[in-house]
Design an enzyme around this catalytic site. Structure first.
Site, mmCIF file in Angstrom:
data_model
loop_
_atom_site.group_PDB
_atom_site.id
_atom_site.type_symbol
_atom_site.label_atom_id
_atom_site.label_comp_id
_atom_site.label_asym_id
_atom_site.label_seq_id
_atom_site.Cartn_x
_atom_site.Cartn_y
_atom_site.Cartn_z
ATOM 1 N N LYS A 89 8.245 -2.410 13.599
ATOM 2 C CA LYS A 89 8.793 -1.798 12.381
ATOM 3 C C LYS A 89 9.714 -0.629 12.735
ATOM 4 C CE LYS A 89 4.835 -2.768 9.332
ATOM 5 N NZ LYS A 89 3.800 -2.131 8.483
ATOM 6 N N HIS A 99 -3.203 -37.097 12.842
ATOM 7 C CA HIS A 99 -2.050 -37.932 13.166
ATOM 8 C C HIS A 99 -0.928 -37.124 13.815
ATOM 9 C CE1 HIS A 99 -3.390 -41.727 11.266
ATOM 10 N NE2 HIS A 99 -4.142 -40.897 10.569
ATOM 11 N N GLY A 107 -5.036 -4.306 4.983
ATOM 12 C CA GLY A 107 -4.271 -5.358 4.330
ATOM 13 C C GLY A 107 -4.871 -6.738 4.469
ATOM 14 N N ARG A 108 -5.345 -7.080 5.670
ATOM 15 C CA ARG A 108 -5.875 -8.426 5.896
ATOM 16 C C ARG A 108 -7.271 -8.596 5.316
ATOM 17 N NH1 ARG A 108 -5.355 -5.311 10.178
ATOM 18 N NH2 ARG A 108 -7.055 -4.897 11.647
ATOM 19 N N LYS A 165 0.834 -1.198 0.000
ATOM 20 C CA LYS A 165 0.000 0.000 0.000
ATOM 21 C C LYS A 165 0.873 1.254 0.000
ATOM 22 C CE LYS A 165 -3.761 0.177 2.504
ATOM 23 N NZ LYS A 165 -4.712 0.313 3.642
ATOM 24 N N GLU A 209 -4.755 -10.210 14.221
ATOM 25 C CA GLU A 209 -4.388 -8.814 13.991
ATOM 26 C C GLU A 209 -5.601 -7.912 14.178
ATOM 27 O OE1 GLU A 209 -1.134 -7.635 11.166
ATOM 28 O OE2 GLU A 209 -2.823 -6.756 10.077
ATOM 29 N N GLU A 234 10.300 -5.114 4.429
ATOM 30 C CA GLU A 234 10.496 -6.460 3.881
ATOM 31 C C GLU A 234 10.135 -6.513 2.400
ATOM 32 O OE1 GLU A 234 8.973 -6.947 8.189
ATOM 33 O OE2 GLU A 234 8.604 -5.637 6.462
#
Length: 549
Positions: A510, A390, A273-274, A213, A359, A219
Site C-alpha cells: 500500500k 475434471h 477485516g477477515r 474501516k 493473511e 482501492e
C-alpha cells in the site's frame, strides 16, 4: 488485559515436537490401506461431531499414537490458555496491542463481555439493531431514493475482508435471499469492476454500501468516488445522502465524503477485516437474507465458538483439524491445502478461506519477533466439487505433490431435482475413497489392462482427506463452517506462537503504491528513485499509455 509477547520455547526445541519427529518414521511409509487393516475401528474412532457437523478424519496418514502425540503438542503449547485469552478479551493481537474479538460479534444480547472496562455486547447489538432497521427499510420498500423510488439494487464496495466475506455469504445464502433485490460486489481497483457492476443499474433505485474501516483504503475509495460521480451525475449532489451507506469507524471521513452521518454503521478496531463478515461489514448479507436469517447465521458462529472453547481437544473439531494441518505442513512437508465444497452455493468459500488462513498465519516470526523455525500457513486453494474433479484432481491422484484436502458436503439439497444430489455426493465419497486407497498394479491388471498401460493407470492412493458432512446448507450452518476455520487458524497460530491477527505484510505494498501513483500520473517525466526494474517499468507504462492507438 495486555497479553505479553513473552518468548515461548521454540517449537522444535520442545519435548512434544521431538516425540512427533521420532514417531514420523513409524508412520511416514505406512499406507492408509495398512492403517485401516491394522485398525478396523478407525472409521468410528477417528470421527467427531459438533453443532451438527460430522468430521471424518480417518483417511489421514496418522495412527492412534500419532494423534495422541499431536494432542500432547496442543497441551504443551497451551492452546487452551490461548483460547481462554482470546475469549476473555486479552490483547492477543500483540503487535497492535488490541484484542481480537470477532467472537463478541455473535454473542447473544443477554451475554456480557467486558474489555478494557467496557461491556462490548450492548455496543454490538446497537449496531445489529441499526443494521436491522436499514435492512427492513430496504426490503420493505420504505427506504426511498432521491426521486422517491424504492431501492431495488445494492452495490457493496470494499476489498479484502470487506468484500470476500459479504460476496461469499451472499453466494452461499442466495437461496435465502430476497430475489427481487439485485446485489453487486466491487473490490478490484480495475475500472472494469465498477463499470460492469453498475452498467445496467438505475442510479435512482441503487444503494451503495462503502465498507472501509478507515474510509481511506485506496482501492475502496477509488471505487466509491466513481460510484459517487455516477449517482451525482444522474441525480444531483443532494442524492448522495439517500443513496450511500458507510460501514466505517471514521465518522469525519464519512461526513467529508457527503454521506449522511445517520447512514453510517460502525464497528471496532478489535474486528479484523477477515473476521468481520458477521459485523456491520455483513450489512449487505442482512439486507439480502433479512435480520432473522442473519441472527441464525450469528447463532451458528456462536455455537462453534462455544464448542471450540469447551470441548475436550480429542473431540474438538477446530483443534483436530489444526493439529492435522500442522502434521502435514511441518512434519510431512505439505505446502498446500485444498478445500473442495460439494455445494455450488459455496463456490466462493475457498477464496474466502485463502484470506482467512494465509493473511492470518502467513508469518515468519513469532509474536515475540523470533524466527518461527517451522513452516506456517499452507497455500489454500479449491473449487466446487465436481468441477475440480475434471480439472486439477488428476494431480491430486497421480501427481508428485502431497496435498491434504477437505471435502465438504450436505445430505439434503437446496434444489431436489432428479438424481443431481445423489450423483454429487457419490462423487465426493468416491474421491475420498480413491484418494485414500488408490488402485494397485494388481487391481489394474485384473481389469485386463495391457502391461504397457499399468503404470499409467495405477493410483498410488495414500492421499489424505477430511470429510465434513452436515444436513443442509443454511445460514446457521454457514456460520458454523466459517467459525470452524477461524478457530483452526487460531489453534495453529497458537501452536506456532505467531500473531494471527495482524497483517503487516499487506501494508508495504500500500505504501509503495502511494509513492508510485503520482509518478505514473505526472505530466512531466518524474525523477525516479526506485530499483532499476521498477524505474524501467514506470517508464514503460508511461510510454505505452501515451502511445497513439
Amino acid at each position: 488485559r495486555r497479553l505479553s509477547s513473552h518468548r515461548m520455547e521454540p517449537l522444535r526445541a520442545t519435548a512434544a515436537w521431538d516425540a512427533l519427529e521420532r514417531h514420523l518414521p513409524v508412520i511416514a511409509d505406512r499406507h492408509l490401506r495398512d492403517l485401516f487393516a491394522a485398525d478396523p475401528t478407525r472409521a468410528e474412532t477417528m470421527t467427531a461431531e459438533a453443532t451438527g457437523l460430522h468430521l471424518d478424519f480417518s483417511k489421514h496418514r496418522i495412527d492412534a499414537e500419532g494423534l495422541r502425540l499431536l494432542l500432547a503438542l496442543a497441551e504443551d503449547r497451551d492452546v487452551a490458555g490461548q483460547i481462554d485469552a482470546m475469549f476473555r478479551g486479552a490483547h492477543v493481537n500483540v503487535t497492535e496491542d488490541r484484542p481480537a474479538l470477532h467472537i463478541a460479534l455473535r454473542l447473544p444480547r443477554s451475554a456480557s463481555l467486558v474489555v478494557d472496562g467496557t461491556d462490548v455486547v450492548p455496543e454490538v447489538h446497537r449496531v445489529l439493531d441499526r443494521m436491522a432497521t436499514i435492512a427492513e427499510e430496504i426490503r420493505g420498500g420504505t427506504w426511498r431514493g432521491a426521486t422517491g423510488q424504492a431501492i431495488r439494487a445494492v452495490v457493496n464496495i470494499g476489498i479484502g475482508g470487506s468484500d470476500l466475506g459479504p460476496v461469499m455469504a451472499y453466494e452461499a445464502l442466495r437461496a435465502y435471499s430476497d430475489r427481487d433485490l439485485v446485489f453487486r460486489f466491487v473490490s478490484n481497483a480495475d475500472a472494469t469492476a465498477i463499470a460492469e457492476a453498475t452498467r445496467d443499474l438505475d442510479p435512482a433505485t441503487t444503494l451503495v454500501i462503502v465498507s472501509s474501516k478507515t474510509f481511506s483504503t485506496l482501492e475502496t475509495m477509488t471505487n466509491a468516488s466513481t460510484a459517487r460521480r455516477w449517482i451525482v451525475e444522474a441525480l444531483g449532489e443532494a442524492a448522495v445522502a439517500r443513496h450511500f451507506v458507510a460501514v466505517s469507524v471514521h465518522a469525519d471521513r464519512v461526513a467529508a465524503f457527503g454521506i449522511d452521518p445517520a447512514n453510517m454503521v460502525g464497528f471496532w478496531d478489535w474486528v479484523g477485516g477477515r473476521y468481520s463478515m458477521d459485523s456491520a461489514i455483513g450489512l449487505s448479507t442482512m439486507i439480502a437474507i433479512g435480520p432473522a436469517r442473519f441472527r441464525e447465521l450469528l447463532d451458528g458462529f456462536h455455537a462453534m465458538d462455544e464448542h471450540y472453547r469447551s470441548a475436550p481437544f480429542a473431540r474438538n473439531l477446530p483443534v483436530l483439524m489444526a493439529l492435522l494441518g500442522v502434521w502435514y505442513r511441518d512434519l510431512m512437508g505439505a505446502q498446500a491445502h485444498g478445500v473442495m465444497p460439494y455445494e455450488q452455493y459455496l463456490s466462493r468459500f475457498p477464496a474466502y478461506l485463502q484470506q482467512l488462513v494465509m493473511e492470518s498465519n502467513g508469518k515468519r516470526v513469532t509474536s515475540a519477533g523470533d524466527p518461527v523455525g517451522v513452516d506456517t500457513s499452507p497455500i489454500v486453494w479449491g473449487e466446487p466439487g465436481t468441477n475440480g474433479q475434471h480439472s486439477f484432481f488428476q494431480m491430486l491422484h497421480q501427481g508428485t505433490t502431497l496435498i491434504p484436502v477437505d471435502l465438504i458436503g450436505f445430505a439434503q439439497p437446496i434444489h431436489p431435482i432428479g438424481e443431481h444430489h445423489d450423483i454429487l455426493i457419490a462423487s465426493m465419497l468416491a474421491q475420498a475413497e480413491a484418494l485414500a486407497f488408490g488402485r494397485t498394479p494388481a487391481e489394474v491388471r485384473a481389469d485386463g489392462t495391457p502391461e504397457a498401460l499399468v503404470a499409467h493407470r495405477e493410483m498410488p492412493g495414500n492421499r489424505p482427506t477430511s470429510v465434513l458432512l452436515a444436513e443442509r446448507l443454511t445460514p446457521y450452518r454457514l456460520g458454523t463452517l466459517v467459525a470452524l476455520y477461524e478457530h483452526v487458524v487460531h489453534a495453529q497460530g497458537a501452536i506456532w506462537g505467531i500473531d494471527s491477527f495482524d497483517q503487516w505484510g499487506v501494508e508495504l505494498g500500500k505504501r509503495l503504491a502511494a509513492a508510485i501513483l503520482p509518478e505514473l500520473t505526472a505530466d512531466a517525466e518524474p525523477p525516479l528513485a526506485h530499483d532499476p526494474s521498477t524505474n524501467a517499468l514506470i517508464q514503460c507504462y508511461r510510454r505505452l499509455r501515451d502511445a497513439e492507438s
